[in-house]
Scaffold this motif. Sequence first.
Motif, PDB file in Angstrom:
ATOM      1  N   ARG A 130      40.829  35.637  30.170  1.00  0.00           N
ATOM      2  CA  ARG A 130      39.517  35.129  30.569  1.00  0.00           C
ATOM      3  C   ARG A 130      39.154  36.984  31.823  1.00  0.00           C
ATOM      4  O   ARG A 130      40.208  37.486  31.926  1.00  0.00           O
ATOM      5  CB  ARG A 130      39.412  34.581  32.217  1.00  0.00           C
ATOM      6  CG  ARG A 130      39.606  33.792  31.658  1.00  0.00           C
ATOM      7  CD  ARG A 130      39.153  33.145  33.345  1.00  0.00           C
ATOM      8  NE  ARG A 130      40.505  30.806  33.690  1.00  0.00           N
ATOM      9  CZ  ARG A 130      39.761  30.531  34.409  1.00  0.00           C
ATOM     10  NH1 ARG A 130      39.054  30.513  35.537  1.00  0.00           N
ATOM     11  NH2 ARG A 130      40.379  28.589  34.655  1.00  0.00           N
ATOM     12  N   ILE A 131      37.699  37.507  31.229  1.00  0.00           N
ATOM     13  CA  ILE A 131      37.841  38.849  31.853  1.00  0.00           C
ATOM     14  C   ILE A 131      36.452  38.973  33.037  1.00  0.00           C
ATOM     15  O   ILE A 131      35.753  38.746  32.401  1.00  0.00           O
ATOM     16  CB  ILE A 131      37.432  40.101  30.852  1.00  0.00           C
ATOM     17  CG1 ILE A 131      38.789  40.164  29.690  1.00  0.00           C
ATOM     18  CG2 ILE A 131      37.307  41.411  31.105  1.00  0.00           C
ATOM     19  CD1 ILE A 131      38.419  38.507  28.528  1.00  0.00           C
ATOM     20  N   ALA A 132      37.015  39.277  34.361  1.00  0.00           N
ATOM     21  CA  ALA A 132      35.875  39.420  34.733  1.00  0.00           C
ATOM     22  C   ALA A 132      34.942  40.698  35.774  1.00  0.00           C
ATOM     23  O   ALA A 132      36.044  41.480  35.350  1.00  0.00           O
ATOM     24  CB  ALA A 132      36.683  39.151  36.270  1.00  0.00           C
ATOM     25  N   TYR A 133      33.708  40.159  35.803  1.00  0.00           N
ATOM     26  CA  TYR A 133      33.157  41.419  35.957  1.00  0.00           C
ATOM     27  C   TYR A 133      33.399  41.922  37.182  1.00  0.00           C
ATOM     28  O   TYR A 133      33.731  41.457  38.266  1.00  0.00           O
ATOM     29  CB  TYR A 133      31.463  41.328  35.602  1.00  0.00           C
ATOM     30  CG  TYR A 133      31.441  40.481  33.817  1.00  0.00           C
ATOM     31  CD1 TYR A 133      32.152  41.719  32.556  1.00  0.00           C
ATOM     32  CD2 TYR A 133      30.104  40.250  33.952  1.00  0.00           C
ATOM     33  CE1 TYR A 133      31.740  41.236  31.733  1.00  0.00           C
ATOM     34  CE2 TYR A 133      29.559  40.024  32.690  1.00  0.00           C
ATOM     35  CZ  TYR A 133      30.096  40.443  31.262  1.00  0.00           C
ATOM     36  OH  TYR A 133      30.020  40.251  30.406  1.00  0.00           O
ATOM     37  N   PRO A 134      32.731  43.225  37.651  1.00  0.00           N
ATOM     38  CA  PRO A 134      33.177  43.848  38.631  1.00  0.00           C
ATOM     39  C   PRO A 134      32.708  42.952  39.930  1.00  0.00           C
ATOM     40  O   PRO A 134      31.467  43.978  40.504  1.00  0.00           O
ATOM     41  CB  PRO A 134      32.956  45.012  38.893  1.00  0.00           C
ATOM     42  CG  PRO A 134      31.500  45.135  37.543  1.00  0.00           C
ATOM     43  CD  PRO A 134      32.078  44.291  36.730  1.00  0.00           C
TER      44      PRO A 134
END
Length: 549
Positions: A130-134
């Motif tokens: 999972r890659i989280a946007y800011p």
Amino acid sequence: MDYRLPLAQLAHNVATHPDKAYLHQPKNRQWTTLSWGEVDQQARRIASALKAQGFVEGDRIAIFAKNSAEWFITDFAIMMAGMISVPIYATAGADTIRHILNHSEAKAIFIGKLDSLDAGKEAIPESLLRIAYPYPTLPCQVQWEEWLQQYPPLEEVHNPDADDTVTLVYTSGSTGVPKGVVLSYRNVASSSYCSSILTPHQPNDCTMSYLPLAHITERCVVELMTLYSPIEIYFVESLDTFIDDVKHARPTLFISVPRLWTKFQAQVLAQLPQKKLQRLLKIPLLNSLVKRKIRKALGLDQTRVFGSGSAPISVETLRWYARLGIHISEGWGMTETSGLSCGNNPFSLDRLGTIGVPQQCVEMKLSEEGEVLIRGDAVFREYYRNPEATAEAFVDGWFRTGDRGAIREDGSWEIVGRVKEQFKTGKGKYVAPVPIESMLGRNHDIEQVCVMGSGRKQPLAVIVLNAQLQDYSPDTEAALQRTLDEVNAELESHQRLDHLIVSEEAWDIENGLLTPTLKLKRDQLEKRYGHLLSQKLDKPVVWENRIGN
């Protein structure tokens, strides 16, 4: 026809005007602007990060987020890495998310702003990267800003063939389990390019990106279209800030969906009732002032081009807006046709109530049964891992859209409903609901309507009124009775409605009665109101919460 593919077009824009403003993102009420060069550099860094994880060309990468600058950048990055994007509606339920991730065999997922974290928390496996946007979102192993700082820009980006797969777009599931539509670079390039040339653009043009990017129209008519006609994009921070964000952007092009156009209309009429508004519009000089004031209140005082799509819109709603100088071009398309395939562009008052004429990248015809058939560069080739559905969808190379259509003498097209939406009454006669629903839309107090009646002697309509009129009143009942009488006078005997039922709740995505693109889920609506189909009702116009009282 040869089209410059999206990555080549992006490179052209970056080389031509690297410092030109492109994406405007609000965060905590502060606006950040990214230039074409900055967007390119960020996309190259994210592409480099994806490859560094060991992902290879052809791997599927999901995006689960509301619209943002990062969504655009991720889409470009996935292309640059030679991978395939899999967008998921930010409003999708757990079952849909789970199905799409499993079916597509996604290797990672970018997660951004969401109105609710519950479905994602339940459906996204911990094993998936999972890659989280800011923005505040679900717990993730990686943060967007970390990747931007950690990885260098990818130097050699993927150089795809036109027939390579660029994205898997899953249908919104109005009639069952979402199907994965395989779209090629040629498909999206042809649609986006043809959308870009419909209206001559001007140097300072800009538009909003707020309709779901998981929907093909927002993707090809807004995001990818800007590659071919490089205009500025403004995003929306939240539903609460929507009008303020539109007023900040002052878009010159603005696309919406029927549900939102009727909501805007209800807001205007709440401040300026219909009779008074029409009276003011008949007064010379004053009418121009009223029109300007309304458009400014909506943030649309600079807008030249207006559009509506995703679902049918009432011709009366279009006429109402036209009297305000807001000329809404209705368009039509499908996920399988890469977005807009047919539109009332350039706008013509004579074509109101039609979807206009086909785009250059497709050709359309009617089957003997009146079904719209379509083929061309924008039309998909297959459903992902579903050869049976693919075979059923095509006849002699033409895609069977499932829409029933008609062609006017001037060459413009009408959509008169779905082939499978017709139902048979107890008299054995078929009724197509969409034209009747459009006629009921003449009453500007009706925000939503669904005609049903399979097996009944006569059909009926369930309606949702605007919030100011939802409670019973004799005046509202009388106005609805007049609408019912007027519509029935124009219908054949087997089509006439014997009841209007005012629903006690509005229909939305959360209660499962609308798709993520705000189309009616007719099967769910019929389940919700099915008990009323066999019930004896005392009056032609009834409120659901007063039945049996």
